[in-house]
Design a protein around this motif. Structure first.
Motif, PDB file in Angstrom:
ATOM      1  N   TYR A   1     -30.496  68.440  94.745  1.00 32.33           N
ATOM      2  CA  TYR A   1     -29.508  68.413  95.831  1.00 32.33           C
ATOM      3  C   TYR A   1     -28.101  68.670  95.305  1.00 32.33           C
ATOM      4  CZ  TYR A   1     -33.307  66.570  98.609  1.00 32.33           C
ATOM      5  OH  TYR A   1     -34.491  66.425  99.250  1.00 32.33           O
ATOM      6  N   GLU A   2     -27.813  68.173  94.115  1.00 34.91           N
ATOM      7  CA  GLU A   2     -26.503  68.406  93.495  1.00 34.91           C
ATOM      8  C   GLU A   2     -26.350  69.885  93.134  1.00 34.91           C
ATOM      9  OE1 GLU A   2     -24.194  67.149  89.429  1.00 34.91           O
ATOM     10  OE2 GLU A   2     -25.482  65.647  90.371  1.00 34.91           O
TER      11      GLU A   2
ATOM     12  N   GLU B   1     -23.915  75.203  94.507  1.00 29.87           N
ATOM     13  CA  GLU B   1     -24.099  76.608  94.850  1.00 29.87           C
ATOM     14  C   GLU B   1     -23.487  76.910  96.218  1.00 29.87           C
ATOM     15  OE1 GLU B   1     -25.291  80.587  94.347  1.00 29.87           O
ATOM     16  OE2 GLU B   1     -24.871  78.943  92.973  1.00 29.87           O
ATOM     17  N   ILE B   2     -23.660  76.046  97.189  1.00 31.11           N
ATOM     18  CA  ILE B   2     -23.060  76.241  98.512  1.00 31.11           C
ATOM     19  C   ILE B   2     -21.544  76.242  98.409  1.00 31.11           C
ATOM     20  CG2 ILE B   2     -22.710  75.131 100.767  1.00 31.11           C
ATOM     21  CD1 ILE B   2     -25.689  74.260 100.570  1.00 31.11           C
TER      22      ILE B   2
ATOM     23  N   ASP C   1     -16.206  81.865  97.347  1.00 29.59           N
ATOM     24  CA  ASP C   1     -16.231  83.333  97.273  1.00 29.59           C
ATOM     25  C   ASP C   1     -16.005  83.951  98.648  1.00 29.59           C
ATOM     26  OD1 ASP C   1     -16.628  83.442  94.587  1.00 29.59           O
ATOM     27  OD2 ASP C   1     -18.726  84.067  94.683  1.00 29.59           O
ATOM     28  N   LEU C   2     -16.672  83.411  99.646  1.00 30.29           N
ATOM     29  CA  LEU C   2     -16.586  83.958 100.992  1.00 30.29           C
ATOM     30  C   LEU C   2     -15.183  83.830 101.564  1.00 30.29           C
ATOM     31  CD1 LEU C   2     -18.147  85.148 103.414  1.00 30.29           C
ATOM     32  CD2 LEU C   2     -18.540  82.797 104.169  1.00 30.29           C
TER      33      LEU C   2
END
Length: 143
Positions: free
Chosen positions: A6-7, A12-13, A19-20
């Motif tokens: 989960y970490e 990553e999210i 970046d987005l």
């Protein structure tokens, strides 16, 4: 010792979000080349008209190349510079390099091509190469 999945997913999210929002145009996440100019191709028996929409692309940044039956349009649209401290609230316009290849219905006359750029529209007119058959002389070979 293994890391908590989960970490890893949360990191990553967060990276994708950064970046987005801050680094890349959103379209670059989903395609190799997020923007190419839309074109209309109008064909008659002996001519082709290619009309490309080039909003925001300076004429000097556009390149047109003809190779046989392939017409290639390329260039670059540069993002305008905003005031210091400004940030995007919404970013939907792609800036950067583009390349568009269009296959023509026949071989083109490389001397019969002209391009005009006006009001953000590029119009390219191309004549077909002469379709008249050429006679090929047949020689004799001594045996």
């Amino acid at each position: 010792m293994s890391q908590d999945p989960y970490e890893i997913a949360q990191r990553e999210i967060e990276r994708l979000w950064r970046d987005l929002v801050y680094h890349r145009h959103p379209g670059t996440h989903f395609a190799e080349q997020p923007w190419v100019p839309p074109v209309d191709v109008v064909v008659t028996d002996d001519r082709v008209r290619v009309i490309a929409e080039m909003a925001g692309v300076p004429r000097q940044a556009v390149h047109v190349r003809l190779r046989g039956r392939i017409l290639e349009i390329s260039g670059r649209r540069v993002a305008p510079q905003g005031p210091d401290g400004a940030h995007y609230h919404r970013a939907e316009i792609y800036f950067g390099e583009f390349r568009r290849s269009i296959e023509l219905p026949w071989e083109a006359d490389e001397t019969g091509i002209e391009a005009v750029f006006s009001d953000g529209m590029l119009e390219i007119r191309i004549r077909a190469a002469s379709a008249a058959p050429s006679n090929v002389p047949i020689g004799e070979r001594a045996v």
